[in-house]
Scaffold this motif. Structure first.
Motif, PDB file in Angstrom:
ATOM      1  N   UNK A  28       0.754  -1.187  -0.127  1.00  0.00           N
ATOM      2  CA  UNK A  28      -0.020   0.006  -0.005  1.00  0.00           C
ATOM      3  C   UNK A  28       0.793   1.212  -0.165  1.00  0.00           C
ATOM      4  N   UNK A  29       1.992   1.073   0.323  1.00  0.00           N
ATOM      5  CA  UNK A  29       3.028   2.263   0.435  1.00  0.00           C
ATOM      6  C   UNK A  29       3.385   2.387  -0.824  1.00  0.00           C
ATOM      7  N   UNK A  30       4.118   1.259  -1.516  1.00  0.00           N
ATOM      8  CA  UNK A  30       4.412   1.349  -3.121  1.00  0.00           C
ATOM      9  C   UNK A  30       4.776  -0.225  -3.318  1.00  0.00           C
ATOM     10  N   UNK A 355       8.320  -7.327   5.618  1.00  0.00           N
ATOM     11  CA  UNK A 355       8.672  -5.774   5.491  1.00  0.00           C
ATOM     12  C   UNK A 355       7.029  -5.523   5.551  1.00  0.00           C
ATOM     13  N   UNK A 356       6.774  -4.861   6.856  1.00  0.00           N
ATOM     14  CA  UNK A 356       5.356  -4.226   6.899  1.00  0.00           C
ATOM     15  C   UNK A 356       5.477  -2.918   7.149  1.00  0.00           C
ATOM     16  N   UNK A 357       4.531  -2.105   7.061  1.00  0.00           N
ATOM     17  CA  UNK A 357       4.224  -0.599   7.642  1.00  0.00           C
ATOM     18  C   UNK A 357       3.928  -0.386   9.194  1.00  0.00           C
ATOM     19  N   UNK A 358       4.543   0.517   9.691  1.00  0.00           N
ATOM     20  CA  UNK A 358       4.056   0.837  11.071  1.00  0.00           C
ATOM     21  C   UNK A 358       3.950   2.419  11.138  1.00  0.00           C
ATOM     22  N   UNK A 359       3.260   2.630  11.867  1.00  0.00           N
ATOM     23  CA  UNK A 359       2.906   4.174  12.232  1.00  0.00           C
ATOM     24  C   UNK A 359       1.509   4.639  11.690  1.00  0.00           C
ATOM     25  N   UNK A 360       1.013   6.029  11.285  1.00  0.00           N
ATOM     26  CA  UNK A 360      -0.076   6.433  11.293  1.00  0.00           C
ATOM     27  C   UNK A 360      -0.518   6.270   9.723  1.00  0.00           C
ATOM     28  N   UNK A 361       0.661   6.006   9.005  1.00  0.00           N
ATOM     29  CA  UNK A 361       0.182   5.898   7.515  1.00  0.00           C
ATOM     30  C   UNK A 361      -0.388   7.267   6.977  1.00  0.00           C
ATOM     31  N   UNK A 362      -0.120   8.267   7.557  1.00  0.00           N
ATOM     32  CA  UNK A 362      -0.516   9.747   6.883  1.00  0.00           C
ATOM     33  C   UNK A 362      -1.873  10.017   6.945  1.00  0.00           C
TER      34      UNK A 362
END
Ligand code: PMP
Length: 404
Positions: A28-30, A355-362
């Motif tokens: 979802x990020x790229x 590799x996963x995304x962490x944080x508020x995802x903008x």
């Protein structure tokens, strides 16, 4: 679908990270890029790098043809009535900023209202805030229900004759929720508002038919659907684009320039000032072809199988809470683990090659809505597999054991 054959088209996937096979769940990020896209970039630079629209020499003509061929491909991909309704931009962010700075500045006045949703990416919030501040307009927010869906009934009560723009995403990057945009658009049009759809997360997974949707603007980024970074597009209805002032001044966007006055070029060139990102636009076509050849519907069906498998496996892990549980989602799985920071989970999964995304995802306002700082987000693409999900789930189970 032959997933192994598809995986073989993506050279980056065949590597180890921290001694483990790479599991790339940050789509979802790229998304990663297939050989055809990488090849199109080097073919352009090795074979016909040239500036477009201006030269009459052979290379310039070839580059111009390739650049415009991507516009024609996008016309089919989005089902726009005319190819001139597609403007190349840097991506979704620039597309939204373009509309806010041109259509918005021209049409939004003091006291007017702009509606966004509570699950918007910052790039579909901040440009409207800048506009609202400049004009003395106000922003209204469609609330998000506990399951991650928009409160549509509440939205209907927010619409009125002061509503000038409604800006919502087709699918949420943080939760995957697919929004009922056709109904949202129809209701906005009933009060005379225009609608911009942020299609950044929908483009890889959902069929997009801008004529059927009847949206006024639709924004996409190539890198979210197997294309290069640094390029994307804005669809706009012809009569709106023609009435809008230019976004930037410079070469290519003019018909005639004198020191007294300038007349502007026709659409889409009026909005494409300066030398564009030719190489990436050219390679963008190869990404669209990759999706067309693989079959978007089959891809989405497979990705939803992955999502369903991952949802069941992850939600059965102790102390994990899913954020966004609508049954109507693209392949994005967001969760938090009681007592463990999302960054720690991301780091520990990375140590296992995942590799996963962490944080508020903008999407900080959405995180505030759930009273959290961020989530762990696993988002799936066509080259992912059930085995990879097992690798992530095993990692998560170990984290629970280790941390508790
Ligand atoms: N909107 C959504 C829903 C997104 O997921 C993103 C990218 N994370 C954007 C907008 C911004 O896209 P870009 O950074 O490619 O301009």
């Amino acid at each position: 679908m032959d997933i192994e054959a598809i995986r073989n088209e993506f050279p980056i996937l065949h590597q180890e990270i921290n001694g483990k096979p790479l599991v790339y769940f940050d789509n979802a990020a790229t998304t990663q890029k297939p050989n055809a896209v990488i090849q199109a970039l080097s073919d352009y630079y090795e074979g016909y790098n040239s500036n477009i629209h201006r030269g009459i020499h052979t290379l310039a003509e070839k580059a111009t043809k390739a650049y415009e061929a991507t516009r024609t491909s996008l016309q089919a991909f989005l089902n726009t009535k005319e190819s001139e309704e597609i403007i190349f931009t840097k991506g979704t962010t620039e597309s939204i900023n373009l509309v806010a700075a041109t259509y918005g500045r021209q049409n939004v006045k003091e006291g007017d209202e702009i509606i966004v949703s509570g699950m918007e990416h910052h790039s579909n919030i901040v440009p409207w805030q800048i506009l609202a501040e400049e004009k003395g307009a106000s922003i209204k927010v469609i609330p998000v229900k506990e399951n991650g869906e928009l409160d549509y009934d509440h939205y209907l009560t927010q619409l009125n004759s002061s509503t000038k723009i409604v800006a919502v995403n087709h699918a949420s990057n943080s939760m995957g929720t697919i929004n009922p945009i056709k109904d949202i658009i129809k209701a906005a049009h009933d009060v005379g508002a225009k609608v911009l759809i942020d299609g950044a997360q929908a483009s890889a997974h959902l069929p997009i038919d801008v004529q059927d949707l009847d949206c006024d603007f639709y924004a996409i980024s190539a890198h979210k659907f197997y294309g290069p970074t640094g390029t994307g597009a804005l669809y706009g209805k012809r009569q709106l684009l023609e009435a809008m002032p230019p976004y930037q001044g410079g070469g290519e966007m003019i018909k005639d320039v004198s020191f007294e006055s300038t007349t502007y070029n026709d659409i889409p060139y009026k909005f494409e000032a300066g030398t564009p990102n030719i190489a990436d636009v050219v390679a963008f076509k190869a990404a669209i072809e990759f999706i067309e050849n693989t079959g978007k519907v089959s891809m989405a069906k497979y990705e939803l199988e992955l999502l369903q498998y991952a949802t069941e496996a992850v939600s059965s892990i102790k102390d994990i809470r899913l954020i966004g549980t609508s049954p109507n989602k693209v392949s994005v799985l967001s969760f938090v683990m009681e007592g463990v920071h999302h960054f720690d989970i991301g780091q520990m999964l990375d140590a296992r090659g995942v590799a996963v995304r962490t944080g508020h995802h903008c999407t900080q306002p959405l995180m505030d809505r759930y009273g959290i700082e961020g989530t762990v987000r696993a988002s799936f693409a066509v080259y992912n597999t059930i085995n990879e999900i097992d690798q992530m789930v095993e990692g998560l189970e170990r984290i629970v054991k280790f941390m508790k």
